[in-house]
Design a protein around this motif. Structure first.
Motif, PDB file in Angstrom:
ATOM      1  N   SER A  52     -21.634  13.480  -7.419  1.00  0.00           N
ATOM      2  CA  SER A  52     -21.201  12.089  -7.536  1.00  0.00           C
ATOM      3  C   SER A  52     -22.356  11.114  -7.358  1.00  0.00           C
ATOM      4  CB  SER A  52     -20.119  11.782  -6.496  1.00  0.00           C
ATOM      5  OG  SER A  52     -18.984  12.589  -6.688  1.00  0.00           O
ATOM      6  N   ILE A  53     -23.320  11.469  -6.517  1.00  0.00           N
ATOM      7  CA  ILE A  53     -24.436  10.567  -6.231  1.00  0.00           C
ATOM      8  C   ILE A  53     -25.169  10.193  -7.519  1.00  0.00           C
ATOM      9  CG2 ILE A  53     -26.694  10.378  -5.099  1.00  0.00           C
ATOM     10  CD1 ILE A  53     -25.500  12.109  -2.825  1.00  0.00           C
ATOM     11  N   LEU A  54     -25.373  11.179  -8.390  1.00  0.00           N
ATOM     12  CA  LEU A  54     -26.067  10.924  -9.655  1.00  0.00           C
ATOM     13  C   LEU A  54     -25.101  10.807 -10.834  1.00  0.00           C
ATOM     14  CD1 LEU A  54     -29.175  13.250  -9.229  1.00  0.00           C
ATOM     15  CD2 LEU A  54     -29.102  10.765  -9.175  1.00  0.00           C
ATOM     16  N   ASN A  55     -23.811  10.666 -10.513  1.00  0.00           N
ATOM     17  CA  ASN A  55     -22.780  10.530 -11.537  1.00  0.00           C
ATOM     18  C   ASN A  55     -22.850  11.668 -12.561  1.00  0.00           C
ATOM     19  OD1 ASN A  55     -20.535   9.421 -12.675  1.00  0.00           O
ATOM     20  ND2 ASN A  55     -21.556   7.624 -13.537  1.00  0.00           N
ATOM     21  N   LEU A  56     -22.958  12.884 -12.055  1.00  0.00           N
ATOM     22  CA  LEU A  56     -23.017  14.072 -12.912  1.00  0.00           C
ATOM     23  C   LEU A  56     -21.655  14.760 -13.027  1.00  0.00           C
ATOM     24  CD1 LEU A  56     -26.387  15.619 -11.695  1.00  0.00           C
ATOM     25  CD2 LEU A  56     -25.968  14.448 -13.847  1.00  0.00           C
ATOM     26  N   LEU A  57     -20.613  14.094 -12.599  1.00  0.00           N
ATOM     27  CA  LEU A  57     -19.272  14.674 -12.679  1.00  0.00           C
ATOM     28  C   LEU A  57     -18.830  14.765 -14.138  1.00  0.00           C
ATOM     29  CD1 LEU A  57     -17.458  12.722  -9.814  1.00  0.00           C
ATOM     30  CD2 LEU A  57     -18.134  15.123  -9.777  1.00  0.00           C
ATOM     31  N   SER A  58     -18.245  15.897 -14.474  1.00  0.00           N
ATOM     32  CA  SER A  58     -17.707  16.078 -15.821  1.00  0.00           C
ATOM     33  C   SER A  58     -16.214  15.796 -15.812  1.00  0.00           C
ATOM     34  CB  SER A  58     -17.955  17.518 -16.310  1.00  0.00           C
ATOM     35  OG  SER A  58     -19.337  17.785 -16.355  1.00  0.00           O
ATOM     36  N   ARG A  59     -15.715  15.297 -16.921  1.00  0.00           N
ATOM     37  CA  ARG A  59     -14.277  15.102 -17.035  1.00  0.00           C
ATOM     38  C   ARG A  59     -13.570  16.433 -16.880  1.00  0.00           C
ATOM     39  NH1 ARG A  59     -12.305  10.072 -16.191  1.00  0.00           N
ATOM     40  NH2 ARG A  59     -13.748   8.543 -17.037  1.00  0.00           N
ATOM     41  N   PRO A  60     -12.422  16.447 -16.195  1.00  0.00           N
ATOM     42  CA  PRO A  60     -11.577  15.316 -15.815  1.00  0.00           C
ATOM     43  C   PRO A  60     -11.926  14.655 -14.481  1.00  0.00           C
ATOM     44  CG  PRO A  60     -10.453  17.338 -15.259  1.00  0.00           C
ATOM     45  CD  PRO A  60     -11.750  17.742 -15.916  1.00  0.00           C
ATOM     46  N   GLY A  61     -13.100  14.964 -13.894  1.00  0.00           N
ATOM     47  CA  GLY A  61     -13.472  14.336 -12.641  1.00  0.00           C
ATOM     48  C   GLY A  61     -14.025  12.930 -12.861  1.00  0.00           C
ATOM     49  N   TYR A  62     -13.729  12.023 -11.952  1.00  0.00           N
ATOM     50  CA  TYR A  62     -14.245  10.659 -12.051  1.00  0.00           C
ATOM     51  C   TYR A  62     -14.251  10.005 -10.666  1.00  0.00           C
ATOM     52  CZ  TYR A  62      -9.278   9.303 -11.950  1.00  0.00           C
ATOM     53  OH  TYR A  62      -7.961   9.140 -11.606  1.00  0.00           O
ATOM     54  N   ILE A  63     -15.167   9.047 -10.493  1.00  0.00           N
ATOM     55  CA  ILE A  63     -15.247   8.294  -9.234  1.00  0.00           C
ATOM     56  C   ILE A  63     -14.246   7.153  -9.311  1.00  0.00           C
ATOM     57  CG2 ILE A  63     -16.737   6.872  -7.777  1.00  0.00           C
ATOM     58  CD1 ILE A  63     -19.114   8.540  -8.855  1.00  0.00           C
ATOM     59  N   SER A  64     -13.246   7.178  -8.446  1.00  0.00           N
ATOM     60  CA  SER A  64     -12.171   6.188  -8.512  1.00  0.00           C
ATOM     61  C   SER A  64     -12.458   4.945  -7.679  1.00  0.00           C
ATOM     62  CB  SER A  64     -10.846   6.817  -8.078  1.00  0.00           C
ATOM     63  OG  SER A  64     -10.974   7.445  -6.815  1.00  0.00           O
ATOM     64  N   SER A  65     -13.261   5.076  -6.614  1.00  0.00           N
ATOM     65  CA  SER A  65     -13.601   3.901  -5.808  1.00  0.00           C
ATOM     66  C   SER A  65     -14.787   4.213  -4.909  1.00  0.00           C
ATOM     67  CB  SER A  65     -12.404   3.442  -4.962  1.00  0.00           C
ATOM     68  OG  SER A  65     -12.061   4.420  -4.000  1.00  0.00           O
ATOM     69  N   GLY A  66     -15.347   3.164  -4.316  1.00  0.00           N
ATOM     70  CA  GLY A  66     -16.473   3.329  -3.409  1.00  0.00           C
ATOM     71  C   GLY A  66     -17.771   2.798  -3.978  1.00  0.00           C
ATOM     72  N   GLU A  67     -18.845   2.941  -3.216  1.00  0.00           N
ATOM     73  CA  GLU A  67     -20.177   2.496  -3.634  1.00  0.00           C
ATOM     74  C   GLU A  67     -21.202   3.592  -3.339  1.00  0.00           C
ATOM     75  OE1 GLU A  67     -21.400  -1.145  -1.848  1.00  0.00           O
ATOM     76  OE2 GLU A  67     -19.490  -2.167  -2.228  1.00  0.00           O
TER      77      GLU A  67
END
Length: 332
Positions: A52-67
């Motif tokens: 998540s730190i480098l936004n390397l999540l693949s769908r269906p994963g996603y960052i829903s909230s936070g900073e």
């Protein structure tokens, strides 16, 4: 201000039956030169947090909230081009399987040169010189020869050293190491971890080490996070947690270490298993496996309690601290 600040991070995975939460309210910081360990069983959410730190999540994963703030800037609000300048340049990642990381049809040198030229304006000859320097830095024997070899010609330990050299190519500020010694034998594991520690100290690098091995965490890191079912349940200085774990889950992980067992007897194991994301129990997620669980644990999710230098999410710890702070006159 911390170099990296993860604040109230929440990650979900969209399924046909509805979205499930993989990470809940994850917060931590990493300063320049600081070494942070993230531990927990498989399925706890350690790797999801790292990706998540480098936004390397693949769908269906996603960052829903936070900073996720790095050097004062929110990575989640960056464009793909802006984020590309952070990945590799400022924050590098070491993946757990070197066989999956290295391209089998390209030589080591070609892959390192390609990485450098993708991020910087250097000639092929200059890029090759930098690659050679990094191979020497990670103590690869005969580095000139290794540049022209293919991954299948190298041992597992050499491949992992090359992965570390690639992570160091652009002189990052932080390295994220996701189970960097999983596929290696015990002696090579120790060499790789010693190398990482030496590099971090020598170059003032921040390190986020994701592992299930508490022994490695105790030797390498300064701060430590214990995760369970997508949530942080204990957080604080590594030595303090290892020497005096507060949460029953952390105590179970420490008691399960081989060196904690009695020769000739079965090793301790925490009863039960990590719940799947679709069926995380109400209240404290660990209560079905906890020997100290009370009725309150089944209904209420515990808030963080400060115990010494640590944050602990446990009703039992909260009650013990409250009891310890009650004056003797009130007890009567």
């Amino acid at each position: 201000m911390a170099l990296l600040e993860v604040k109230n991070l929440e990650v979900k995975f969209g399924l046909r039956s509805g979205a499930v939460t993989a990470l809940r309210d994850i917060s931590f910081t990493v300063d320049r030169g600081q070494r942070l360990g993230i531990v927990g069983e498989s399925g706890a959410g350690k790797s999801v947090a790292a990706f998540s730190i480098l936004n390397l999540l693949s769908r269906p994963g996603y960052i829903s909230s936070g900073e996720i703030n790095f050097d004062g800037k929110n990575l989640l609000k960056m464009s793909p081009d802006q984020l590309r300048n952070v990945r590799g340049n400022r924050i590098s990642m070491i993946f757990q399987d070197p066989m999956m990381t290295l391209n089998p049809v390209l030589t080591v040198g070609a892959q390192m040169v390609e990485c450098l030229q993708a991020h910087t304006r250097v000639s092929k000859e200059e890029a090759r010189k930098i690659a050679l320097e990094k191979l020497k830095l990670v103590q690869i024997p005969s580095p000139e020869k290794r540049l022209d070899q293919y991954p299948h010609e190298l041992s597992g330990g050499m491949k992992q050293r090359i992965i570390i050299a690639i992570a160091l190519l652009l002189n990052p500020d932080i390295i994220i190491a996701d189970e960097p010694t999983t596929a290696l034998d015990v002696t090579i594991q120790a060499e790789i971890m010693d190398l990482l520690l030496e590099l971090c100290k020598g170059q003032n690098l921040g390190l986020i080490l994701i592992t299930h091995d508490l022994g490695v965490v105790s030797q390498v890191t300064q701060q430590m996070i214990v995760m369970y079912a997508g949530k942080i349940i204990e957080q604080g200085p590594t030595k303090e947690i290892i020497n005096d774990a507060q949460h029953p889950y952390t105590q179970g992980l420490i008691n399960a270490l081989p060196q904690q067992g009695v020769p000739g007897e079965r090793l301790y194991q925490i009863p039960g298993a990590m719940p799947p994301l679709q069926r995380i129990p109400k209240g404290c997620a660990f209560h079905p496996r906890c020997a100290y669980a009370q009725e309150r644990c089944e209904k209420e999710q515990p808030d963080f309690t400060i115990s010494g230098g640590c944050r602990v999410a446990c009703h039992m710890v909260e009650d013990m601290i409250k009891q310890a702070n009650v004056p003797a006159s009130e007890e009567k």
